[in-house]
Design a protein around this motif. Structure first.
Motif, short mmCIF file in Angstrom:
data_model
loop_
_atom_site.label_atom_id
_atom_site.label_comp_id
_atom_site.label_asym_id
_atom_site.label_seq_id
_atom_site.Cartn_x
_atom_site.Cartn_y
_atom_site.Cartn_z
N ILE A 45 47.54 30.73 29.86
CA ILE A 45 48.57 31.54 30.53
C ILE A 45 48.35 33.01 30.23
O ILE A 45 48.44 33.87 31.12
N VAL A 46 48.07 33.32 28.97
CA VAL A 46 47.77 34.71 28.60
C VAL A 46 46.52 35.18 29.34
O VAL A 46 46.46 36.31 29.86
N ALA A 47 45.50 34.33 29.40
CA ALA A 47 44.24 34.70 30.04
C ALA A 47 44.41 34.99 31.52
O ALA A 47 43.74 35.87 32.07
N ALA A 48 45.31 34.25 32.19
CA ALA A 48 45.55 34.51 33.61
C ALA A 48 46.06 35.93 33.83
O ALA A 48 45.65 36.61 34.78
N ARG A 208 47.28 33.98 41.98
CA ARG A 208 46.50 33.82 43.21
C ARG A 208 47.16 34.56 44.37
O ARG A 208 46.49 35.22 45.17
N GLN A 209 48.48 34.46 44.46
CA GLN A 209 49.18 35.15 45.54
C GLN A 209 49.03 36.66 45.41
O GLN A 209 48.83 37.37 46.41
N LEU A 210 49.12 37.16 44.17
CA LEU A 210 48.95 38.60 43.96
C LEU A 210 47.54 39.05 44.31
O LEU A 210 47.34 40.10 44.93
N VAL A 282 38.45 35.25 28.30
CA VAL A 282 38.45 35.76 29.68
C VAL A 282 37.06 36.24 30.07
O VAL A 282 36.57 35.96 31.17
N ALA A 283 36.39 36.97 29.18
CA ALA A 283 35.06 37.50 29.48
C ALA A 283 34.05 36.37 29.66
O ALA A 283 33.20 36.42 30.55
N LEU A 290 39.67 33.76 39.71
CA LEU A 290 41.00 33.23 39.44
C LEU A 290 40.97 32.21 38.30
O LEU A 290 41.76 32.29 37.36
N LEU A 291 40.04 31.26 38.38
CA LEU A 291 40.01 30.18 37.40
C LEU A 291 39.11 30.48 36.21
O LEU A 291 39.22 29.81 35.18
N GLY A 292 38.23 31.48 36.32
CA GLY A 292 37.33 31.79 35.22
C GLY A 292 38.04 32.10 33.92
O GLY A 292 37.72 31.51 32.87
N PRO A 293 39.01 33.02 33.90
CA PRO A 293 39.72 33.32 32.65
C PRO A 293 40.43 32.10 32.07
O PRO A 293 40.45 31.92 30.85
N ILE A 294 40.99 31.28 32.92
CA ILE A 294 41.75 30.11 32.45
C ILE A 294 40.82 29.09 31.82
O ILE A 294 41.04 28.62 30.69
#
Length: 370
Positions: A45-48, A208-210, A282-283, A290-294
């Motif tokens: 959640i933080v990573a998103a 995703r919406q943002l 995240v890196a 979108l899904l990479g950080p998560i």
């Protein structure tokens, strides 16, 4: 037609994630491992939020531990007050040991669950908005913003260590209930996991919406050419503040869920080192997707647990080496590897003249005459 296909792919992706998180994981994992996965989902959640602020907005947020810690400590204060009320005690157990006879005035509002939930949302977002306006309006960016955010995380950790009414260096621990539910019950602990999983899906949908809205396009434009955006009549500071505030909100919610899931919160979990750990995930996953950080946050957290169990002293070096390799050879993270191969395939296809055989794909049969 393409938009309809993309919409169906999105819904299918969310459905698959829901099946994995709510069906497969509880069925296959033990109660202990499910609790660990709940912690990883909090990191995700933080990573998103970091992916939105850093990946799309170009803001290197090295201080997300501040907002994570605010949410965790506010939730911990409410849980400790609730535990004291169940035991019919005037103050939590650690205050009795420290000789504090009554609740401090700033603790009293957190006896209300409604106030606590509202504060978890309002306080970090308010602080982030004020800080963002003060920083971005002065056009502070790049390394200067990163250093400032990291200094805030260090200052918060030092402040918490010196506060006896917040448990000092020991923090808040020994939570026994969560809004009336006993945390010792495996069913209730599974409920916490489900709350974290549902929250993660909602956060991913919001991010995703943002990203796909007009605001997301402006955010990318600010990252790539801030002066051009200002020339077009937009204020880049306001655009940055929205992303920074959203990331702070997600971090606070994650911290509020993390405290009851893990059972304690200490200054060591909200300082500089945790903030950098959030960034590493995240890196590695791929900050611009979108899904990479998560996936990166979950993968790094899982690897830390797995490697620490076998090589307690070697994980730090492995994490640093992995970060160096990704930054040096895969700047877009693991999520960018697939895009790199697709780009090379398209380049190779464009380089081959139409109507002529590709010499790389076709070869002469064995035994053919020269």
């Amino acid at each position: 037609m393409r938009g309809l296909v993309g919409r169906w792919q999105t819904w299918a992706g969310f459905a698959l994630a829901a099946v994995v998180l709510f069906g497969v994981a509880p069925a296959l994992l033990s109660s202990f491992r499910l609790g660990l996965l709940g912690q990883y989902l909090c990191y995700a959640i933080v990573a998103a939020g970091i992916g939105l602020a850093w990946g799309r907005g170009g803001m290197l947020t090295l201080g997300q531990g501040v907002f994570f810690g605010l949410g965790a400590y506010m939730m911990g204060m409410h849980l400790k007050i609730a535990d004291a009320e169940v035991r019919k005690q005037a103050v939590p157990d650690f205050m009795q040991i420290a000789g504090i006879p009554a609740l401090p005035s700033y603790w009293e509002p957190f006896a209300s669950s409604a106030f606590t939930l509202a504060a978890i949302v309002v306080v970090p977002t308010g602080i982030a908005a004020l800080l963002g306006l003060g920083v971005f309006k002065r056009r502070v960016k790049g390394a200067y913003f990163a250093i400032l955010s990291q200094a805030l995380a260090a200052a918060l950790a030092i402040l918490l260590v010196g506060q006896a009414t917040l448990g000092g260096s020991n923090g808040l621990n020994g939570f026994r209930t969560f809004f009336g539910f006993k945390l010792s019950d495996p069913v209730n602990r599974q409920m916490l996991y489900f709350i974290a999983a549902g929250t993660l899906l909602v956060v991913v949908a919001v991010v995703r919406q943002l990203m796909q809205s007009r605001y997301g396009e402006l955010l990318v434009a600010v990252r790539d050419g801030e002066e051009r955006v200002r020339f077009l009549g937009y204020d880049p500071a306001n655009i940055k503040v929205v992303a920074y505030t959203a990331a702070a909100l997600f971090a606070s919610i994650a911290g509020a869920l993390f405290a009851p899931i893990i059972g304690f919160i200490t200054p060591a979990q909200v300082g500089v080192v945790p903030s950098i750990a959030f960034l590493i995930g995240v890196a590695i996953g791929g900050r611009t997707t979108l899904l990479g950080p998560i996936l990166g946050a979950i993968g790094v957290a899982w690897a830390q647990t797995a490697f620490s169990e076998r090589f307690p002293s070697g994980w730090t070096y492995a994490q640093g080496l992995l970060f160096i390799v990704v930054v040096g050879f895969f700047p877009a993270g693991f999520a960018g590897i697939g895009a790199l191969f697709r780009r090379r395939r398209r380049t190779k296809a464009d380089a081959t003249p139409s109507g002529e055989p590709d010499p790389l794909s076709e070869s002469e049969p064995v035994g053919a005459a020269p």
